[in-house]
Enzyme design. Structure first.
Site, PDB file in Angstrom:
ATOM      1  N   ASP A   1      37.392  47.538  47.644  1.00 25.63           N
ATOM      2  CA  ASP A   1      38.741  46.918  47.278  1.00 25.63           C
ATOM      3  C   ASP A   1      39.624  47.972  46.703  1.00 25.63           C
ATOM      4  OD1 ASP A   1      40.272  44.731  46.012  1.00 25.63           O
ATOM      5  OD2 ASP A   1      39.485  45.092  44.247  1.00 25.63           O
ATOM      6  N   HIS A   2      40.922  47.797  47.149  1.00 30.00           N
ATOM      7  CA  HIS A   2      42.027  48.793  46.711  1.00 30.00           C
ATOM      8  C   HIS A   2      41.719  49.956  46.774  1.00 30.00           C
ATOM      9  CE1 HIS A   2      44.827  46.020  44.474  1.00 30.00           C
ATOM     10  NE2 HIS A   2      43.776  45.298  44.014  1.00 30.00           N
TER      11      HIS A   2
ATOM     12  N   HIS B   1      44.870  38.362  43.882  1.00 32.35           N
ATOM     13  CA  HIS B   1      44.340  39.348  42.714  1.00 32.35           C
ATOM     14  C   HIS B   1      44.876  38.901  41.411  1.00 32.35           C
ATOM     15  CE1 HIS B   1      43.510  42.847  45.777  1.00 32.35           C
ATOM     16  NE2 HIS B   1      43.628  41.561  46.501  1.00 32.35           N
ATOM     17  N   GLY B   2      43.933  39.258  40.622  1.00 35.03           N
ATOM     18  CA  GLY B   2      44.261  39.143  39.036  1.00 35.03           C
ATOM     19  C   GLY B   2      44.078  37.620  38.730  1.00 35.03           C
TER      20      GLY B   2
ATOM     21  N   HIS C   1      46.870  42.069  37.441  1.00 30.58           N
ATOM     22  CA  HIS C   1      45.657  42.503  36.970  1.00 30.58           C
ATOM     23  C   HIS C   1      45.263  42.748  35.650  1.00 30.58           C
ATOM     24  CE1 HIS C   1      46.086  44.029  41.277  1.00 30.58           C
ATOM     25  NE2 HIS C   1      45.061  43.408  41.340  1.00 30.58           N
TER      26      HIS C   1
ATOM     27  N   THR D   1      38.104  40.892  35.724  1.00 31.31           N
ATOM     28  CA  THR D   1      38.134  40.951  34.301  1.00 31.31           C
ATOM     29  C   THR D   1      37.362  39.874  33.490  1.00 31.31           C
ATOM     30  OG1 THR D   1      40.552  42.021  34.437  1.00 31.31           O
ATOM     31  CG2 THR D   1      39.972  41.188  32.339  1.00 31.31           C
TER      32      THR D   1
END
Length: 281
Positions: free
Chosen positions: A81-82, A203-204, A175, A228
């Site tokens: 990821d990322h 995302h987020g 995020h 998160t």
């Protein structure tokens, strides 16, 4: 069950969405696998570049996730990821990871397109799928800067220019949100789904309430990334265990309840994103 390619997991998740969970510790990975087995739902174990930096390298955690996925009775994939550079992507592919996200969103648009296209061609020659994210066209600082929204025409053009297999889009999430107060733009999601010929990725998602996630899926979101929420859950369980047992020194005594708590949270999201389970509930 052997590792399952992400495109197959996306297909198996329809008409719901594929849930992808970021892994920082072994407990995260074990909890996701256990939850996928308990719910009979597919899932993705994601390792971010930030986590690679934290551990000082990709291989140990990646090998653990690949083994957990291979040993599980659930349909699981491992995803990078990322990643912001080709070197990390090449390392992931060498380890056997077949799904990566290249994040060139901070680059000028032309550079992002060119680099994303080159990485995608390299990955496709090796049977690896690529997720990407718009940068300057989607908004200053990347697609998930607060207030940014992805333009459907720009998104479609980006996919055509780069050949990517999935696209992260900005529709109202951010995020690292601690509270689940984000309000998504469902009309924009539907417009993006109508124009973009590859699966859309949110995302987020930790900052989006349950009803918002369900609605996003109904309007066309195909992959939901969560990080998160798991960290909040794990940390809260550790704090409780240590508060209840201030003399605890064996990490297994406070990480075991944390792992169970994360598993419960993952089960919740897996059921939430499964229309059949939601209807039954």
């Amino acid at each position: 069950m052997t590792l399952t390619p992400v495109p197959d997991l996306l297909a198996a998740s329809r008409p719901g969405a594929l849930a992808a969970f970021n892994v920082i510790t072994l407990e995260h990975a074990e909890a996701v696998a256990a939850a996928a087995e308990a719910t009979a739902r597919p899932a993705v174990l994601q390792i971010s570049e930030n986590t690679v930096r934290y551990h000082g390298g990709l291989a140990p955690l990646a090998r653990a996730c690949l083994q957990i996925a291979a040993d599980s009775t659930a349909a699981l994939a491992v995803h990078l990821d990322h990643a912001t550079g080709a070197a990390l992507i090449e390392s992931a592919v060498a380890l056997g990871i077949t799904s990566v996200m290249y994040d060139g969103s901070t680059l000028p648009d032309a550079d992002n397109r060119a680099t994303t296209a080159a990485i995608t061609r390299w990955c496709h020659r090796r049977g690896v799928v690529v997720e990407a994210e718009l940068g300057a066209v989607g908004g200053k600082g990347g697609a998930h800067t607060p207030g940014v929204r992805t333009d459907p025409a720009a998104a479609a053009a980006f996919v055509t220019a780069t050949g990517v297999d999935a696209l992260a889009v900005a529709v109202g999430s951010e995020h690292a949100m601690q509270a689940r107060t984000a309000r998504l733009d469902d009309d924009l999601i539907a417009a993006l789904a109508a124009r973009v010929p590859v699966p859309l990725v949110l995302h987020g998602s930790s900052g989006v309430p349950d009803a918002g996630l369900r609605s996003a899926v109904r309007h066309g979101m195909a992959k939901i990334n969560l990080a998160t929420r798991l960290n909040i859950t794990l940390t809260g369980a550790v704090r409780t265990a240590l508060a209840d047992g201030p003399a605890l020194t064996d990490p297994r005594r406070y990480l075991a309840p944390a792992r169970r708590a994360v598993q419960s949270e993952v089960e919740h999201f897996l059921r939430l994103l499964d229309p059949a389970a939601a209807t039954a509930a």
